[in-house]
Design a protein around this motif. Structure first.
Motif, PDB file in Angstrom:
ATOM      1  N   GLU A   1       2.833  10.132  -9.915  1.00  0.00           N
ATOM      2  CA  GLU A   1       1.796  10.483 -10.996  1.00  0.00           C
ATOM      3  C   GLU A   1       1.543  12.032 -10.981  1.00  0.00           C
ATOM      4  N   ARG A   2       0.920  12.244  -9.775  1.00  0.00           N
ATOM      5  CA  ARG A   2       0.291  13.391  -9.825  1.00  0.00           C
ATOM      6  C   ARG A   2       1.419  14.702  -9.815  1.00  0.00           C
TER       7      ARG A   2
ATOM      8  N   ALA B   1       0.758  -1.204  -0.225  1.00  0.00           N
ATOM      9  CA  ALA B   1       0.020  -0.073  -0.012  1.00  0.00           C
ATOM     10  C   ALA B   1       0.687   1.301   0.003  1.00  0.00           C
ATOM     11  N   ARG B   2       2.068   1.266   0.558  1.00  0.00           N
ATOM     12  CA  ARG B   2       2.916   2.299   0.685  1.00  0.00           C
ATOM     13  C   ARG B   2       3.634   2.614  -0.685  1.00  0.00           C
ATOM     14  N   ARG B   3       3.839   1.511  -1.290  1.00  0.00           N
ATOM     15  CA  ARG B   3       4.322   1.645  -2.870  1.00  0.00           C
ATOM     16  C   ARG B   3       3.420   2.316  -3.922  1.00  0.00           C
ATOM     17  N   ALA B   4       1.993   1.826  -3.494  1.00  0.00           N
ATOM     18  CA  ALA B   4       0.843   2.298  -4.242  1.00  0.00           C
ATOM     19  C   ALA B   4       0.605   3.752  -3.998  1.00  0.00           C
ATOM     20  N   ARG B   5       0.753   4.319  -2.753  1.00  0.00           N
ATOM     21  CA  ARG B   5       0.602   5.625  -2.586  1.00  0.00           C
ATOM     22  C   ARG B   5       1.927   6.438  -3.107  1.00  0.00           C
TER      23      ARG B   5
ATOM     24  N   ARG C   1       1.162  17.331 -12.891  1.00  0.00           N
ATOM     25  CA  ARG C   1       1.597  18.998 -12.348  1.00  0.00           C
ATOM     26  C   ARG C   1       2.634  19.570 -13.354  1.00  0.00           C
ATOM     27  N   LEU C   2       3.620  18.930 -13.499  1.00  0.00           N
ATOM     28  CA  LEU C   2       4.714  19.252 -14.303  1.00  0.00           C
ATOM     29  C   LEU C   2       4.318  19.330 -15.729  1.00  0.00           C
ATOM     30  N   ASP C   3       3.616  18.403 -16.302  1.00  0.00           N
ATOM     31  CA  ASP C   3       3.377  18.560 -17.850  1.00  0.00           C
ATOM     32  C   ASP C   3       2.314  19.799 -17.976  1.00  0.00           C
TER      33      ASP C   3
END
Length: 93
Positions: free
Chosen positions: A79-80, A69-73, A84-86
């Motif tokens: 990704e966010r 679950a930590r890895r998924a977070r 945001r950078l894009d």
């Protein structure tokens, strides 16, 4: 003096690996006891603790992730950040 420095540098990775082993061993043993006791009573707890400690040690040395679950977070956070950078790049910032 030079020999002492060489020995210290050679043994330093072993100290770090043993720290990872210790953390994995304790968590693995604890979870093994809990799962084994739930499945097969006291004998299952003893066997589960031994097996859990062994797998925890190997996992600690190899650096496997015990919390998916930590890895998924972390993946979602990355990704966010990329989105945001894009957006900022498209807007010309």
């Amino acid at each position: 003096m030079k020999t002492l420095m060489i020995a210290a540098l050679a043994l330093a990775p072993l100290a770090f690996a043993s720290g990872a082993e210790a953390q994995g061993t304790a968590r693995g043993a604890q979870r093994g006891v809990e799962d084994g006791s739930a499945a097969a009573g006291p004998v299952g707890g003893v066997v589960g603790g031994a097996v859990g400690a062994a797998t925890g040690t190997v996992g600690g040395v190899l650096g496997t992730d015990t919390d998916p679950a930590r890895r998924a977070r972390e993946d979602r956070r990355e990704e966010r950040r990329e989105e945001r950078l894009d957006r900022q790049e498209r807007m010309g910032r």
